[in-house]
Design an enzyme around this catalytic site. Structure first.
Site, short mmCIF file in Angstrom:
data_model
loop_
_atom_site.label_atom_id
_atom_site.label_comp_id
_atom_site.label_asym_id
_atom_site.label_seq_id
_atom_site.Cartn_x
_atom_site.Cartn_y
_atom_site.Cartn_z
N ARG A 1 2.97 1.59 -7.76
CA ARG A 1 1.97 2.88 -7.90
C ARG A 1 1.29 2.66 -8.99
O ARG A 1 1.64 2.18 -9.98
CB ARG A 1 2.76 4.26 -7.63
N GLU B 1 -6.80 6.20 -6.39
CA GLU B 1 -7.40 5.67 -5.24
C GLU B 1 -8.02 6.39 -4.33
O GLU B 1 -7.79 7.37 -4.05
CB GLU B 1 -6.15 4.88 -4.55
N HIS C 1 -5.13 -1.76 -2.49
CA HIS C 1 -3.80 -1.54 -1.92
C HIS C 1 -3.58 -2.14 -0.52
O HIS C 1 -3.60 -1.36 0.50
CB HIS C 1 -3.91 -0.06 -1.83
C1 8YV Z 1 1.26 1.79 2.75
C2 8YV Z 1 2.47 1.65 0.56
O1 8YV Z 1 0.82 0.88 3.63
O2 8YV Z 1 4.52 1.51 1.78
C3 8YV Z 1 3.75 2.27 0.91
O3 8YV Z 1 4.47 2.96 0.13
O4 8YV Z 1 2.06 2.13 -0.50
C4 8YV Z 1 1.78 1.05 1.82
O5 8YV Z 1 2.71 0.00 2.24
C5 8YV Z 1 0.35 2.80 2.80
O6 8YV Z 1 0.52 3.57 1.43
C6 8YV Z 1 0.28 3.47 3.77
O7 8YV Z 1 0.04 4.71 3.53
#
Ligand code: 8YV
Length: 312
Positions: free
Chosen positions: A232, A261, A279
């Site tokens: 993150r 983001e 991302h």
């Molecule tokens: C997601 C991600 O695709 O899994 C997570 O926590 O950050 C990504 O894989 C994305 O955040 C979908 O909202």
């Protein structure tokens, strides 16, 4: 028989929405003219929420959902969900673990290779005609280097597995040592960074990891060190990162995630020692399909048996 009601917090793929609507009476919260007022007036109707790591479910939203029983979330991160509030009320939460480990770990390796061997930068050089006037500057080797993992969970372990093919020496930092792990535990993140050539972040986001990669850690990683973030944006102090990259006190950064983001600090655009991705860690056809299926399977298991398949 009427379909169970589901409140969907934010949009996912058309395919997912179609499949969800096939089985449930879906209310798309983001499409309401005033989602807050809508929730205040109608929140009591919903026992089920479908959301994602991106859209989450806030404490304010939970307060407007007095009869909520379960949240099925797309993604493995849960920093956008008010987990403590949900737990206090006995609301079940499921995420989509495991199915995305390989793709996120693959991407972390890609970022390590790109930032050391400068794939994208040397390609930009070629396209701009630079090769006609001389060779691209030497890059740095990946194989045999020291890999520091921050967060040796499922994704961190998938990165370690890949790194063995690159003959890397591995150490890790966690809040506490991982039982039976063959790798050296480093209680101090600064010390891990001092030791490592690559510092790869695979820990959860949220308050416990907020800005743990700060100016001191980046300085310890040093002018030839590279930080890779597939966790993150909140884990790194982004301002300190920009400064360290601009001053050359940090060698490079491979970033799939950012603090605000989809906004990315513009100062990073001017730097050739970074790779910036929007991302996309889990963003493959195969993995996203599995994630969608797991969100649906969790809802189904909860409706049929009152149990989530992959609870937090
Ligand atoms: C997601 C991600 O695709 O899994 C997570 O926590 O950050 C990504 O894989 C994305 O955040 C979908 O909202």
């Amino acid at each position: 028989m009427s379909k169970p009601k589901v409140l969907q917090v934010g949009p996912l793929t058309d395919r997912f929405q179609h499949n969800l609507a096939d089985r449930y009476d879906v209310t798309p919260l983001w499409q309401q003219p005033d989602p807050k007022t809508f929730l205040k007036m109608h929140g009591a109707q919903f026992e089920l929420v479908a959301t994602s790591a991106r859209f989450g479910c806030s404490a304010e939203q939970l307060a407007a959902l007095p009869n909520l029983k379960a949240i099925s979330s797309f993604g493995v991160g849960y920093d956008s969900i008010a987990v403590d509030v949900a737990r206090d009320r006995g609301i079940g939460i499921s995420t989509t673990p495991d199915v995305l480990n390989d793709c996120v770990a693959d991407l972390a390796m890609g970022l390590m290779i790109d930032t050391s061997r400068k794939l994208a930068a040397s390609e930009r050089f070629l396209r701009a005609g630079g090769w006609l006037n001389g060779n691209f500057p030497l890059a740095r080797r990946v194989s045999g280097k020291r890999l520091g993992i921050v967060g040796l969970g499922r994704i961190g372990q998938a990165v370690v597995k890949r790194s063995s093919g690159f003959d890397m020496d591995v150490r890790y930092h966690n809040r506490s040592p991982v039982k039976d792990s063959p790798y050296t535990y480093e209680a101090s993140l600064v010390e891990l960074a001092r030791w490592a050539d690559f510092l790869v972040l695979t820990c959860p986001g949220g308050a416990a990891t907020h800005h743990i990669v700060n100016a001191e850690v980046l300085a310890a990683l040093g002018p030839t060190g590279i930080v890779v973030n597939v966790a993150r944006g909140s884990v790194i102090d982004e301002q300190a990162l920009v400064t360290a990259l601009q001053n050359g006190t940090l060698g490079g950064a491979g970033l799939d995630v950012f603090e605000a983001e989809p906004k990315v600090p513009e100062a990073l655009f001017a730097l050739d020692n970074v790779m910036l991705l929007p991302h996309v860690g889990s963003a493959t056809e195969e993995t996203r399909l599995q994630m969608e299926e797991l969100v649906l399977a969790n809802l189904q298991a909860f409706v049929e048996r009152g149990e989530l398949l992959t609870p937090l």
